[in-house]
Design a protein around this motif. Structure first.
Motif, PDB file in Angstrom:
ATOM      1  N   GLN A   1     -15.251  42.393 -13.816  1.00 57.93           N
ATOM      2  CA  GLN A   1     -16.232  41.483 -13.238  1.00 57.93           C
ATOM      3  C   GLN A   1     -17.127  40.886 -14.335  1.00 57.93           C
ATOM      4  OE1 GLN A   1     -16.275  40.364  -9.958  1.00 57.93           O
ATOM      5  NE2 GLN A   1     -17.536  38.881 -11.048  1.00 57.93           N
ATOM      6  N   ALA A   2     -17.491  41.713 -15.315  1.00 55.65           N
ATOM      7  CA  ALA A   2     -18.307  41.227 -16.434  1.00 55.65           C
ATOM      8  C   ALA A   2     -17.559  40.139 -17.205  1.00 55.65           C
ATOM      9  CB  ALA A   2     -18.664  42.383 -17.368  1.00 55.65           C
ATOM     10  N   ILE A   3     -16.260  40.326 -17.367  1.00 48.63           N
ATOM     11  CA  ILE A   3     -15.443  39.321 -18.049  1.00 48.63           C
ATOM     12  C   ILE A   3     -15.439  38.015 -17.255  1.00 48.63           C
ATOM     13  CG2 ILE A   3     -13.027  38.732 -18.586  1.00 48.63           C
ATOM     14  CD1 ILE A   3     -12.690  41.701 -19.460  1.00 48.63           C
ATOM     15  N   CYS A   4     -15.220  38.149 -15.940  1.00 49.13           N
ATOM     16  CA  CYS A   4     -15.203  36.938 -15.111  1.00 49.13           C
ATOM     17  C   CYS A   4     -16.554  36.227 -15.138  1.00 49.13           C
ATOM     18  CB  CYS A   4     -14.831  37.281 -13.671  1.00 49.13           C
ATOM     19  SG  CYS A   4     -13.090  37.684 -13.488  1.00 49.13           S
ATOM     20  N   ASN A   5     -17.613  36.992 -15.063  1.00 47.98           N
ATOM     21  CA  ASN A   5     -18.942  36.369 -15.108  1.00 47.98           C
ATOM     22  C   ASN A   5     -19.122  35.593 -16.403  1.00 47.98           C
ATOM     23  OD1 ASN A   5     -19.426  37.645 -12.697  1.00 47.98           O
ATOM     24  ND2 ASN A   5     -20.774  39.233 -13.577  1.00 47.98           N
ATOM     25  N   TRP A   6     -18.732  36.219 -17.498  1.00 46.50           N
ATOM     26  CA  TRP A   6     -18.913  35.590 -18.804  1.00 46.50           C
ATOM     27  C   TRP A   6     -18.103  34.293 -18.884  1.00 46.50           C
ATOM     28  CZ3 TRP A   6     -16.603  33.770 -23.158  1.00 46.50           C
ATOM     29  CH2 TRP A   6     -17.375  33.707 -24.332  1.00 46.50           C
ATOM     30  N   VAL A   7     -16.843  34.375 -18.546  1.00 50.60           N
ATOM     31  CA  VAL A   7     -15.986  33.185 -18.649  1.00 50.60           C
ATOM     32  C   VAL A   7     -16.501  32.094 -17.710  1.00 50.60           C
ATOM     33  CG1 VAL A   7     -13.652  32.282 -18.262  1.00 50.60           C
ATOM     34  CG2 VAL A   7     -13.971  34.513 -19.380  1.00 50.60           C
ATOM     35  N   HIS A   8     -16.842  32.504 -16.491  1.00 50.54           N
ATOM     36  CA  HIS A   8     -17.333  31.539 -15.507  1.00 50.54           C
ATOM     37  C   HIS A   8     -18.593  30.830 -16.003  1.00 50.54           C
ATOM     38  CE1 HIS A   8     -18.027  29.937 -11.495  1.00 50.54           C
ATOM     39  NE2 HIS A   8     -19.282  30.342 -11.587  1.00 50.54           N
ATOM     40  N   ASN A   9     -19.464  31.579 -16.643  1.00 49.52           N
ATOM     41  CA  ASN A   9     -20.733  30.997 -17.085  1.00 49.52           C
ATOM     42  C   ASN A   9     -20.633  30.214 -18.385  1.00 49.52           C
ATOM     43  OD1 ASN A   9     -22.150  32.036 -14.913  1.00 49.52           O
ATOM     44  ND2 ASN A   9     -22.581  33.986 -15.971  1.00 49.52           N
ATOM     45  N   LYS A  10     -19.694  30.576 -19.226  1.00 47.70           N
ATOM     46  CA  LYS A  10     -19.650  30.001 -20.570  1.00 47.70           C
ATOM     47  C   LYS A  10     -18.721  28.797 -20.672  1.00 47.70           C
ATOM     48  CE  LYS A  10     -22.152  33.166 -22.729  1.00 47.70           C
ATOM     49  NZ  LYS A  10     -23.415  32.826 -23.398  1.00 47.70           N
ATOM     50  N   VAL A  11     -17.768  28.704 -19.770  1.00 51.51           N
ATOM     51  CA  VAL A  11     -16.782  27.624 -19.866  1.00 51.51           C
ATOM     52  C   VAL A  11     -17.105  26.549 -18.828  1.00 51.51           C
ATOM     53  CG1 VAL A  11     -14.314  27.051 -19.730  1.00 51.51           C
ATOM     54  CG2 VAL A  11     -15.055  29.257 -20.684  1.00 51.51           C
ATOM     55  N   THR A  12     -17.046  25.305 -19.248  1.00 50.14           N
ATOM     56  CA  THR A  12     -17.335  24.190 -18.341  1.00 50.14           C
ATOM     57  C   THR A  12     -16.033  23.595 -17.825  1.00 50.14           C
ATOM     58  OG1 THR A  12     -19.332  23.678 -19.579  1.00 50.14           O
ATOM     59  CG2 THR A  12     -18.445  21.923 -18.183  1.00 50.14           C
ATOM     60  N   PHE A  13     -15.978  23.414 -16.518  1.00 47.02           N
ATOM     61  CA  PHE A  13     -14.768  22.841 -15.920  1.00 47.02           C
ATOM     62  C   PHE A  13     -14.727  21.343 -16.197  1.00 47.02           C
ATOM     63  CE2 PHE A  13     -12.056  21.050 -12.725  1.00 47.02           C
ATOM     64  CZ  PHE A  13     -11.033  21.971 -12.608  1.00 47.02           C
ATOM     65  N   SER A  14     -13.576  20.864 -16.645  1.00 46.86           N
ATOM     66  CA  SER A  14     -13.434  19.425 -16.908  1.00 46.86           C
ATOM     67  C   SER A  14     -11.980  19.002 -16.797  1.00 46.86           C
ATOM     68  CB  SER A  14     -13.965  19.097 -18.313  1.00 46.86           C
ATOM     69  OG  SER A  14     -13.623  17.768 -18.663  1.00 46.86           O
ATOM     70  N   TYR A  15     -11.657  18.336 -15.715  1.00 44.11           N
ATOM     71  CA  TYR A  15     -10.291  17.811 -15.553  1.00 44.11           C
ATOM     72  C   TYR A  15      -9.906  16.871 -16.695  1.00 44.11           C
ATOM     73  CZ  TYR A  15      -8.115  19.288 -11.161  1.00 44.11           C
ATOM     74  OH  TYR A  15      -7.467  20.002 -10.184  1.00 44.11           O
ATOM     75  N   PRO A  16     -10.784  15.921 -17.066  1.00 44.71           N
ATOM     76  CA  PRO A  16     -10.345  14.954 -18.099  1.00 44.71           C
ATOM     77  C   PRO A  16     -10.000  15.622 -19.423  1.00 44.71           C
ATOM     78  CG  PRO A  16     -12.410  14.243 -17.084  1.00 44.71           C
ATOM     79  CD  PRO A  16     -12.137  15.613 -16.574  1.00 44.71           C
ATOM     80  N   GLN A  17     -10.533  16.797 -19.659  1.00 45.13           N
ATOM     81  CA  GLN A  17     -10.281  17.458 -20.931  1.00 45.13           C
ATOM     82  C   GLN A  17      -9.145  18.485 -20.852  1.00 45.13           C
ATOM     83  OE1 GLN A  17     -14.775  17.710 -21.448  1.00 45.13           O
ATOM     84  NE2 GLN A  17     -14.079  17.994 -23.549  1.00 45.13           N
ATOM     85  N   ALA A  18      -8.382  18.450 -19.771  1.00 44.27           N
ATOM     86  CA  ALA A  18      -7.213  19.329 -19.677  1.00 44.27           C
ATOM     87  C   ALA A  18      -6.259  19.021 -20.822  1.00 44.27           C
ATOM     88  CB  ALA A  18      -6.513  19.105 -18.345  1.00 44.27           C
ATOM     89  N   ARG A  19      -5.624  20.069 -21.342  1.00 43.04           N
ATOM     90  CA  ARG A  19      -4.507  19.810 -22.254  1.00 43.04           C
ATOM     91  C   ARG A  19      -3.559  20.987 -22.235  1.00 43.04           C
ATOM     92  NH1 ARG A  19      -7.894  21.419 -26.725  1.00 43.04           N
ATOM     93  NH2 ARG A  19      -6.703  22.683 -28.183  1.00 43.04           N
ATOM     94  N   SER A  20      -2.280  20.655 -22.337  1.00 45.39           N
ATOM     95  CA  SER A  20      -1.262  21.662 -22.056  1.00 45.39           C
ATOM     96  C   SER A  20      -1.127  22.693 -23.168  1.00 45.39           C
ATOM     97  CB  SER A  20       0.092  20.991 -21.838  1.00 45.39           C
ATOM     98  OG  SER A  20       0.485  20.329 -23.026  1.00 45.39           O
ATOM     99  N   THR A  21      -1.667  22.424 -24.343  1.00 46.40           N
ATOM    100  CA  THR A  21      -1.506  23.356 -25.453  1.00 46.40           C
ATOM    101  C   THR A  21      -2.711  24.276 -25.653  1.00 46.40           C
ATOM    102  OG1 THR A  21      -2.414  21.742 -27.013  1.00 46.40           O
ATOM    103  CG2 THR A  21      -0.026  21.747 -26.728  1.00 46.40           C
TER     104      THR A  21
END
Lengths: 292, 292, 292, 292
Positions: D158-178
């Protein structure tokens, strides 16, 4: 815009028009807005490069709203840098000026010789080294394999530009600020700067000094471009006895390049570097021929 | 070597010895051999830095065998660079000279304030940017998370050094020339330069100008070192009103650093850059106190 | 060791010796020690692969000291995995057994056709995908450029092996556990596994299933090797109707490969994976012909 | 859609609704079009996972136009894979079916213990290893620093999920397959899969088996979502005696996940893998509650 016709056609050919030097006036400028949540220092490289200052036919400099503090300095690459202490709120950077240009396309000289490293001017040597976006160390083997058989000098640089131009697909939506030359080599996609970074790196790998440049590039003599006007990036290599303009994205001589800044790669000549949060809210660039 | 005793002990403490300025003479030099299969240009950054030239008590300069062409220039960072046209065969670069030193350990000033970016001297700004081995863009989030709560200024730089010193394991066998700060962060192993690259990057991420330095560092006042003498790398940060020496590898004040070159990272100050094949066959460095 | 002579010479040629099938007995084994500071689970892939179990002429299995708990399972690639709960102290893994081998060098079949992806057996498809050390996505463009003109099938795989063999320099001191195929492509240096990772990746880029293999490879019929005996890595590709052995490091058919494990890359077939600290203190491998 | 109310609210809480098991019917499906320039083999992982086949209330399978060849197989992870030989022209993959679901949000069990590696079931061990997008080797040090003090077991995940959820910003335009987990860690931006890759990697670094999953996730009980319906990615970890669902992007229990495929990372469960050129021209996904 320059009327279509001989001049427009000339841009597509590779022969320099030595005898038909025209003179044209280019009006250029920008209007860039940031939303600044709290006061933040910003450095902008948006002035016309000192090497073109004698062509200015109007004042140059980054205009800001009254009360915003700015100062200028020249960096180690000879670029004019504007420091701005942006207060919270809307920051607007703008300028409009006029520049005299030869109207000639980028010079082409297939005879330009490669200069042995031992005879290169001191000040060109730093443009042989690795930089953030140009990993000379990682791409040297590939560069030698791809271009080691190309004729030395102009022909080798042209071979590099042809390769990059043909192998990399232009894509605005896939732009990303962390993409290095190696990333361009593996992903084969990018925007203007990515094309130039890869070409610059290949040149350096082959001991040809190459530097990254930003500035204005009008679509003069070119059919209407689908994308909104933007600044452009190109690069310069040292051959024979001077720096020559190359452009791995467009890969043909162009009219009306007005350089703003030069450096090792995009890190050195970022249009704006913000040392804290700020959000770009408007970005308008203009460059067009003034018909007198 | 300086006799063990108070001076040696002082190096481990953090208090600058303002009142007990000693003077010591350091004899230093190197003897570096390359096997050169065919003529190759080499650039060497092996001279004492101009900022220490007034301390020279003997001639300085890169000595080569008779008949080998050399010339000197000063690069954009203020370093003395020696260009050498190495003929095929054995190339020998050497020098021995004597330098006067205060004998004081690196100054320590826990009160040194961080300078807001808006007030930094122009010439420090380039040491905030990304470079080949220092990916400021990629490590900024981690830097803020790790050191954002450390006291600003000296304490924050010290916190960075402590972290790097404690988290990275020194390993000569695992040296590699392509390792970047991000690689150090993930691999947690490296040599002198790797420690400094990571610390430099963290400083820049936090808007503290940081530059990479190379030079002599004697093991003066220190128990016999198991590894053969080598050049050393450290880094400098701009705080308050000047540059201060830090060393994330040793992480304590040292006596007798004699700087040769400074730059953004190891790319700018490589001891030698060979523009073609050459094989290092001997590498000897000497630095020792002259007891009069 | 097999007596030098015709057999030794045959290994250098490319013609399979279909009519002269000899039979040889190979004694092989290992003795691997770890220093374990506190109890740690370890998974070892050190057994002879089930596909060679019918050739075993002695018992196989990972021997440990009395009191050390072990269990076996077969992983999703068909490899025998030994789980070990290592207590604190010295952990010793060892085995010696005997295996019957044809004595033939790796089969060579230049006529082996490439199988269109649509006709590949289901179970080969996973060996077309990217894995930790084989970035198919990043090397596809280069693979097509380098090998797209090579004849399809056996010739294309051989062209890949030739390229990797010629372009990459073997260097034990420069081994590193994090090196990927892309790193091999840029650094051009590596050990056994690095050669195979790059070749495997190129094959997959060209839609040829390729899997990584580890096992014993005696220097049979080969002049005394300067380095101590080690396990070896090679790879297998699916052509025509079966898997074929290739080896981008040695790049010629060899006698006496005894496979232990196969997988996507070195991650899947690590000799030992330790889920906590442990230090390798001894590593001995033996493989030699038993002369009856 | 489920009417807003108690069930909707429950999804935001962390308490599993053990006693109020509802039953809901979900209608789901997709309509995906490719433009195929020349015949190309494609592998699709678009079927409902066998573990949910008993919940199917209609036929499942990838529908294609008459005359297009397909076959099915189960891969090494237990997923149903559909092989398609796409002829030149328009390829249409579609399906609509109905699935019975408990209507319960993802189970939450803060008491679920971490299983020591030595006691983990064999088949979970492969989910501890590095894979293409999950560089366990490169992120282990950071993982231990960030989460080494979190309570073991459920709390640590849960601590890992909280961290990732809080630190990473969702952005469709910045998707990239690599983009790999390390890229997510440095860039702090991504789409669904990027969140899960980083969280999966951190879990594996801490010896918690973690696997990547794809499937349907309706916005049931959630305010209208601004983006068009898409498939979703989440991950599963092995704790206590079973696999549990986590989702570092949404980071709260959700209703109506219908799993299609599981694997080490996105490589193993790509919705479609095309072994040659093809262009996605339509992508429609539907998942909605059937109100009887």
């Amino acid at each position: 815009m320059r009327a279509p016709g001989p001049a427009g056609e000339a841009t597509a050919g590779l022969a320099p028009r030595m005898n038909t030097r025209l003179v044209m006036l280019i009006r250029l400028g920008y209007d860039i807005h940031f939303d600044v949540p709290s006061p933040v220092p910003i450095v902008a490289l948006l002035s016309i490069h000192p090497s073109r200052r004698h062509d200015l036919r109007g004042p140059d400099g980054v205009a800001v709203d009254a009360g915003v503090e700015t100062s200028e300095y020249v960096d180690a690459f000879g670029n004019i840098c504007t420091r701005i202490l942006a207060p919270a709120g809307l920051l607007r950077l703008s300028n409009v000026t006029t520049v005299l240009d030869s109207g000639d396309p980028d010079p082409v000289n297939p005879e330009a010789r490669e200069v042995p490293v031992g005879e290169l001017p001191h000040e060109t040597l730093r443009y042989l080294l690795s930089s953030r976006f140009c990993e000379v160390d990682l791409l040297s083997a590939a560069a030698v394999e791809l271009f080691g058989d190309a004729p030395r000098g102009w022909g080798r640089v042209q071979a590099i530009c042809n390769w990059v131009h043909n192998k990399v697909t232009f894509s605005y939506p896939q732009a990303r600020s962390t993409r290095t030359a190696l990333d361009v080599f593996t992903e084969r996609v990018g925007v203007c700067r990515d094309f130039q970074h890869l070409a610059v790196t290949f040149c350096r790998c082959l001991n040809i000094p190459a530097r990254y440049a930003t500035g204005y590039l009008g679509d003069i003599g070119v059919p209407p471009s689908p994308s909104p006007m933007d600044f452009s990036a190109w690069f310069e290599v040292y051959l024979e006895d001077r720096w020559w303009t190359f452009d791995a994205r467009h890969n043909r001589p162009r009219i009306g390049r007005i350089v703003m800044a030069r450096g090792r790669d995009a890190v050195d000549v970022a249009l704006t570097t913000s040392f804290g949060p700020s959000t770009l809210t408007n970005f308008t660039v203009v460059t067009e021929e003034v018909l007198e």
